[in-house]
Scaffold this motif. Structure first.
Motif, PDB file in Angstrom:
ATOM      1  N   TRP A  95       0.824  -1.267  -0.032  1.00 20.03           N
ATOM      2  CA  TRP A  95       0.080   0.068  -0.011  1.00 20.03           C
ATOM      3  C   TRP A  95       0.899   1.358   0.006  1.00 20.03           C
ATOM      4  CZ3 TRP A  95      -5.026  -0.933  -0.882  1.00 20.03           C
ATOM      5  CH2 TRP A  95      -5.553  -2.307  -0.683  1.00 20.03           C
ATOM      6  N   PRO A  96       0.341   2.512  -0.770  1.00 23.78           N
ATOM      7  CA  PRO A  96       1.315   3.478  -0.809  1.00 23.78           C
ATOM      8  C   PRO A  96       1.123   4.119   0.755  1.00 23.78           C
ATOM      9  CG  PRO A  96      -1.013   3.960  -1.831  1.00 23.78           C
ATOM     10  CD  PRO A  96      -0.847   2.222  -1.549  1.00 23.78           C
ATOM     11  N   VAL A 139      -0.994  11.773  -1.113  1.00 26.07           N
ATOM     12  CA  VAL A 139      -1.305  12.993  -1.122  1.00 26.07           C
ATOM     13  C   VAL A 139      -0.481  13.806  -2.110  1.00 26.07           C
ATOM     14  CG1 VAL A 139      -0.588  15.289   0.244  1.00 26.07           C
ATOM     15  CG2 VAL A 139      -1.661  13.390   1.500  1.00 26.07           C
ATOM     16  N   LEU A 140       0.757  13.341  -2.553  1.00 26.38           N
ATOM     17  CA  LEU A 140       1.431  13.857  -3.547  1.00 26.38           C
ATOM     18  C   LEU A 140       0.920  13.659  -4.995  1.00 26.38           C
ATOM     19  CD1 LEU A 140       5.045  13.450  -2.371  1.00 26.38           C
ATOM     20  CD2 LEU A 140       3.866  15.550  -2.872  1.00 26.38           C
ATOM     21  N   THR A 141       0.417  12.070  -5.214  1.00 28.62           N
ATOM     22  CA  THR A 141      -0.047  12.073  -6.415  1.00 28.62           C
ATOM     23  C   THR A 141      -1.524  12.680  -6.536  1.00 28.62           C
ATOM     24  OG1 THR A 141      -0.715   9.703  -5.458  1.00 28.62           O
ATOM     25  CG2 THR A 141       1.224   9.940  -6.555  1.00 28.62           C
ATOM     26  N   SER A 142      -2.393  12.785  -5.528  1.00 30.03           N
ATOM     27  CA  SER A 142      -3.438  13.364  -5.544  1.00 30.03           C
ATOM     28  C   SER A 142      -3.373  14.750  -5.906  1.00 30.03           C
ATOM     29  CB  SER A 142      -4.108  13.232  -4.208  1.00 30.03           C
ATOM     30  OG  SER A 142      -4.714  11.872  -4.042  1.00 30.03           O
ATOM     31  N   ALA A 143      -2.310  15.345  -5.250  1.00 26.98           N
ATOM     32  CA  ALA A 143      -2.047  17.005  -5.731  1.00 26.98           C
ATOM     33  C   ALA A 143      -1.679  16.956  -7.213  1.00 26.98           C
ATOM     34  CB  ALA A 143      -0.896  17.605  -4.853  1.00 26.98           C
ATOM     35  N   MET A 144      -0.897  16.050  -7.699  1.00 27.51           N
ATOM     36  CA  MET A 144      -0.380  16.212  -9.068  1.00 27.51           C
ATOM     37  C   MET A 144      -1.550  16.158 -10.159  1.00 27.51           C
ATOM     38  SD  MET A 144       3.249  14.258  -9.222  1.00 27.51           S
ATOM     39  CE  MET A 144       2.763  12.745  -9.142  1.00 27.51           C
TER      40      MET A 144
END
Length: 60
Positions: free
Chosen positions: A20-21, A27-32
């Motif tokens: 699991w991440p 948070v970082l991938t969601s922001a990107m």
């Protein structure tokens, strides 16, 4: 057909193998994704505006 109890046991074992991440990665991938979505929306809005101006000049 497999035994439902055995099936659930196997599912639990497989879920335990998943890597699991971390919270930071999520948070970082969601922001990107949000930033790139906003940039894409801006790009297509500008393209739409330019096309509308061009057609307005041709038609009007």
């Amino acid at each position: 057909m497999a035994n439902p109890i055995q099936f659930l046991s196997q599912v639990r074992a497989e879920v335990g193998k998943v890597s699991w991440p971390s919270k930071r990665e999520v948070v970082l991938t969601s922001a990107m994704v949000l930033v790139l979505t906003a940039l894409t929306a801006l790009f297509f809005s500008l393209v739409d505006w330019v096309i509308r101006l061009g057609l307005g000049q041709i038609i009007g």
